[in-house]
Design a protein around this motif. Structure first.
Motif, PDB file in Angstrom:
ATOM      1  N   ALA A 174      40.383 -36.086  25.498  1.00 27.59           N
ATOM      2  CA  ALA A 174      41.634 -35.357  25.706  1.00 27.59           C
ATOM      3  C   ALA A 174      41.408 -34.013  26.370  1.00 27.59           C
ATOM      4  N   ARG A 175      40.191 -33.506  26.268  1.00 27.27           N
ATOM      5  CA  ARG A 175      39.867 -32.218  26.881  1.00 27.27           C
ATOM      6  C   ARG A 175      39.231 -32.366  28.268  1.00 27.27           C
ATOM      7  N   GLY A 176      39.169 -33.576  28.739  1.00 26.18           N
ATOM      8  CA  GLY A 176      38.724 -33.811  30.110  1.00 26.18           C
ATOM      9  C   GLY A 176      37.234 -33.899  30.317  1.00 26.18           C
ATOM     10  N   TYR A 177      36.452 -33.993  29.242  1.00 23.69           N
ATOM     11  CA  TYR A 177      35.008 -34.132  29.396  1.00 23.69           C
ATOM     12  C   TYR A 177      34.682 -35.502  30.002  1.00 23.69           C
ATOM     13  N   LYS A 178      33.726 -35.522  30.936  1.00 19.87           N
ATOM     14  CA  LYS A 178      33.338 -36.772  31.609  1.00 19.87           C
ATOM     15  C   LYS A 178      31.913 -37.218  31.264  1.00 19.87           C
ATOM     16  N   ARG A 179      31.073 -36.293  30.867  1.00 21.51           N
ATOM     17  CA  ARG A 179      29.700 -36.651  30.469  1.00 21.51           C
ATOM     18  C   ARG A 179      29.538 -36.308  28.991  1.00 21.51           C
ATOM     19  N   LEU A 180      29.593 -37.350  28.174  1.00 21.52           N
ATOM     20  CA  LEU A 180      29.603 -37.168  26.729  1.00 21.52           C
ATOM     21  C   LEU A 180      28.303 -37.666  26.115  1.00 21.52           C
ATOM     22  N   ALA A 181      28.029 -37.174  24.910  1.00 23.12           N
ATOM     23  CA  ALA A 181      26.814 -37.592  24.210  1.00 23.12           C
ATOM     24  C   ALA A 181      27.082 -37.662  22.711  1.00 23.12           C
ATOM     25  N   PHE A 182      26.397 -38.593  22.086  1.00 24.68           N
ATOM     26  CA  PHE A 182      26.381 -38.701  20.628  1.00 24.68           C
ATOM     27  C   PHE A 182      24.998 -38.297  20.164  1.00 24.68           C
ATOM     28  N   MET A 183      24.939 -37.284  19.291  1.00 24.66           N
ATOM     29  CA  MET A 183      23.668 -36.889  18.696  1.00 24.66           C
ATOM     30  C   MET A 183      23.774 -37.127  17.199  1.00 24.66           C
ATOM     31  N   GLY A 184      23.254 -38.268  16.762  1.00 28.20           N
ATOM     32  CA  GLY A 184      23.423 -38.669  15.373  1.00 28.20           C
ATOM     33  C   GLY A 184      22.327 -38.183  14.466  1.00 28.20           C
ATOM     34  N   GLY A 185      22.501 -38.510  13.194  1.00 27.63           N
ATOM     35  CA  GLY A 185      21.447 -38.290  12.222  1.00 27.63           C
ATOM     36  C   GLY A 185      20.457 -39.432  12.284  1.00 27.63           C
ATOM     37  N   PRO A 186      19.784 -39.760  11.194  1.00 30.54           N
ATOM     38  CA  PRO A 186      18.800 -40.847  11.213  1.00 30.54           C
ATOM     39  C   PRO A 186      19.426 -42.156  11.709  1.00 30.54           C
ATOM     40  N   LYS A 187      18.732 -42.833  12.594  1.00 28.52           N
ATOM     41  CA  LYS A 187      19.271 -44.055  13.198  1.00 28.52           C
ATOM     42  C   LYS A 187      19.534 -45.135  12.169  1.00 28.52           C
ATOM     43  N   THR A 188      18.765 -45.142  11.079  1.00 27.16           N
ATOM     44  CA  THR A 188      18.902 -46.187  10.065  1.00 27.16           C
ATOM     45  C   THR A 188      20.052 -45.926   9.096  1.00 27.16           C
ATOM     46  N   ALA A 189      20.614 -44.726   9.100  1.00 26.27           N
ATOM     47  CA  ALA A 189      21.692 -44.389   8.162  1.00 26.27           C
ATOM     48  C   ALA A 189      22.974 -45.111   8.564  1.00 26.27           C
ATOM     49  N   THR A 190      23.639 -45.736   7.603  1.00 25.10           N
ATOM     50  CA  THR A 190      24.874 -46.462   7.921  1.00 25.10           C
ATOM     51  C   THR A 190      25.949 -45.508   8.430  1.00 25.10           C
ATOM     52  N   SER A 191      25.962 -44.278   7.947  1.00 29.73           N
ATOM     53  CA  SER A 191      26.944 -43.306   8.437  1.00 29.73           C
ATOM     54  C   SER A 191      26.734 -43.037   9.923  1.00 29.73           C
ATOM     55  N   THR A 192      25.476 -42.923  10.347  1.00 27.33           N
ATOM     56  CA  THR A 192      25.170 -42.726  11.764  1.00 27.33           C
ATOM     57  C   THR A 192      25.608 -43.937  12.574  1.00 27.33           C
ATOM     58  N   GLN A 193      25.273 -45.122  12.105  1.00 25.61           N
ATOM     59  CA  GLN A 193      25.613 -46.354  12.819  1.00 25.61           C
ATOM     60  C   GLN A 193      27.122 -46.499  12.993  1.00 25.61           C
ATOM     61  N   ASP A 194      27.877 -46.226  11.935  1.00 27.90           N
ATOM     62  CA  ASP A 194      29.322 -46.418  11.998  1.00 27.90           C
ATOM     63  C   ASP A 194      29.995 -45.360  12.868  1.00 27.90           C
ATOM     64  N   ARG A 195      29.540 -44.125  12.793  1.00 25.18           N
ATOM     65  CA  ARG A 195      30.132 -43.076  13.628  1.00 25.18           C
ATOM     66  C   ARG A 195      29.862 -43.359  15.108  1.00 25.18           C
ATOM     67  N   LEU A 196      28.668 -43.830  15.408  1.00 25.32           N
ATOM     68  CA  LEU A 196      28.344 -44.188  16.780  1.00 25.32           C
ATOM     69  C   LEU A 196      29.190 -45.372  17.249  1.00 25.32           C
ATOM     70  N   LYS A 197      29.378 -46.363  16.389  1.00 21.94           N
ATOM     71  CA  LYS A 197      30.159 -47.547  16.749  1.00 21.94           C
ATOM     72  C   LYS A 197      31.579 -47.157  17.158  1.00 21.94           C
ATOM     73  N   GLY A 198      32.229 -46.323  16.368  1.00 24.10           N
ATOM     74  CA  GLY A 198      33.584 -45.894  16.702  1.00 24.10           C
ATOM     75  C   GLY A 198      33.627 -45.049  17.962  1.00 24.10           C
ATOM     76  N   PHE A 199      32.617 -44.189  18.131  1.00 20.52           N
ATOM     77  CA  PHE A 199      32.540 -43.331  19.317  1.00 20.52           C
ATOM     78  C   PHE A 199      32.377 -44.185  20.576  1.00 20.52           C
ATOM     79  N   GLU A 200      31.458 -45.129  20.537  1.00 20.70           N
ATOM     80  CA  GLU A 200      31.208 -45.998  21.696  1.00 20.70           C
ATOM     81  C   GLU A 200      32.420 -46.863  22.014  1.00 20.70           C
ATOM     82  N   GLU A 201      33.120 -47.305  20.983  1.00 14.59           N
ATOM     83  CA  GLU A 201      34.278 -48.175  21.177  1.00 14.59           C
ATOM     84  C   GLU A 201      35.331 -47.516  22.062  1.00 14.59           C
ATOM     85  N   VAL A 202      35.615 -46.241  21.793  1.00 14.59           N
ATOM     86  CA  VAL A 202      36.620 -45.518  22.572  1.00 14.59           C
ATOM     87  C   VAL A 202      36.089 -45.173  23.964  1.00 14.59           C
TER      88      VAL A 202
END
Length: 334
Positions: A174-202
């Motif tokens: 909504a703010r017009g960013y075109k180059r985005l990044a996800f910097m998560g916590g530990p890759k094995t953490a389910t919270s990291t996996q789920d937050r990334l999944k929703g982010f990638e989906e959009v």
């Protein structure tokens, strides 16, 4: 010398068993006797022995409060809320540190040795198997900040981390960013996996937007600063969704040390809305995690489970929202 139950009985002119019943929840004792015992106890400064009481009732009122995120300052807020809330209900928290623990068996043995009445697993990074192991051992359990499930095996409370990821992505787009990044916590953490999944989906529905993904070693300031320092050495994104606030604060430190401005050069959005995020020198735009409500509901559920061991496990989901501060560029004017 400490005042004993016998001293109170002699002063009140009643039997020791009458004193014991007076201070035992649910025990039968007349109001006249209760009043005499209470007056004698107040006069002598007597307090009932909780350990002795547990031998009579079979209840210790100890609740194991289990976590593995002691390096994350948000858990100071979490533990503060849990300990105050449990104590207000006459329950006693027993703090258990599972950092670096890979199997629940050791903690089960320890908590059994202390005869805890129930367990609250307060962690978004411990796998569901930890909470389920306590249940299998016959201990009432609540998993706070756990992964949501349509058919939970234990009581689980928290946010929809997939939806939180979606919300972060929509906020950045909504703010017009075109180059985005996800910097998560530990890759094995389910919270990291789920937050990334929703982010990638959009982001996947926005074909003109680039996405890069990286992971920090844990949810901590140092891990966030280290990971962002490495990312800045190549071609950094315009905006980052960090796995939680403490990672975001570490990332902000690295960005500022590199001589870049926030939000003019790089935007950052976190998750949790910890108290530190609102400090004037941090001023982090973040997604609010309703921690106080989750804690209150967790305590209500564990208390209910202690009183009714036949109730089915349930999942309680809490809504999130964006807290606007100063680390993202403003929305474009219509």
């Amino acid at each position: 010398m400490a005042v004993t139950l016998k001293d109170v009985a002699e002063r009140a002119g009643v039997s020791r068993s009458a004193v014991s019943r007076t201070f035992t929840e649910g025990a039968s004792v007349s109001e006249k006797t209760r009043s005499k015992v209470q007056k004698a106890a107040d006069a002598l400064g007597y307090s009932p022995n909780a350990l002795a009481s547990s031998l009579t009732t079979g209840r210790t009122k100890l609740i194991g409060l289990v976590s593995n995120n002691f390096h994350n300052p948000i858990f100071l807020e979490v533990f503060d809320g849990f300990t105050k809330g449990l104590q207000a209900r006459g329950l006693r928290p027993l703090l258990v540190n599972l950092t670096d623990e890979v199997s629940p068996e050791n903690s089960i043995r320890m908590l059994r040795a202390y005869s805890v009445d129930g367990v609250i697993v307060a962690s978004s990074t411990l796998p569901a198997s930890f909470a389920e192991a306590f249940k299998d051992a016959g201990v009432p359990v609540v998993h706070s900040f756990g992964r949501q499930s349509a058919s939970p095996k234990v009581n689980v409370l928290g946010i929809d981390n997939i939806e939180a990821g979606r919300l972060a992505a929509k906020t950045l787009l909504a703010r017009g960013y075109k180059r985005l990044a996800f910097m998560g916590g530990p890759k094995t953490a389910t919270s990291t996996q789920d937050r990334l999944k929703g982010f990638e989906e959009v982001i996947s529905a926005a074909p003109d937007v680039e996405l890069s993904v990286s992971f920090a070693s844990n949810y901590s300031f140092d891990a966030g600063r280290t990971e962002m320092t490495q990312l800045l050495q190549s071609n950094p994104a315009e905006a980052y969704f960090c796995g939680d606030d403490v990672l975001s604060i570490g990332a902000l430190s690295a960005i500022q040390s590199a001589g870049k401005r926030v939000p003019e050069d790089i935007g950052v959005i976190g998750l949790n809305d910890m108290e530190m995020a609102g400090w004037q020198n941090i001023n982090l735009t973040t997604i609010h995690n309703p921690i106080k409500q989750i804690i209150a509901s967790s305590i209500e559920l564990i208390e209910s489970s202690l009183n009714d061991d036949t109730r089915y496990p349930e999942a309680r989901l809490f809504a999130c929202h964006v807290v606007e501060r100063g680390t993202l560029r403003p929305l474009p004017q219509p």
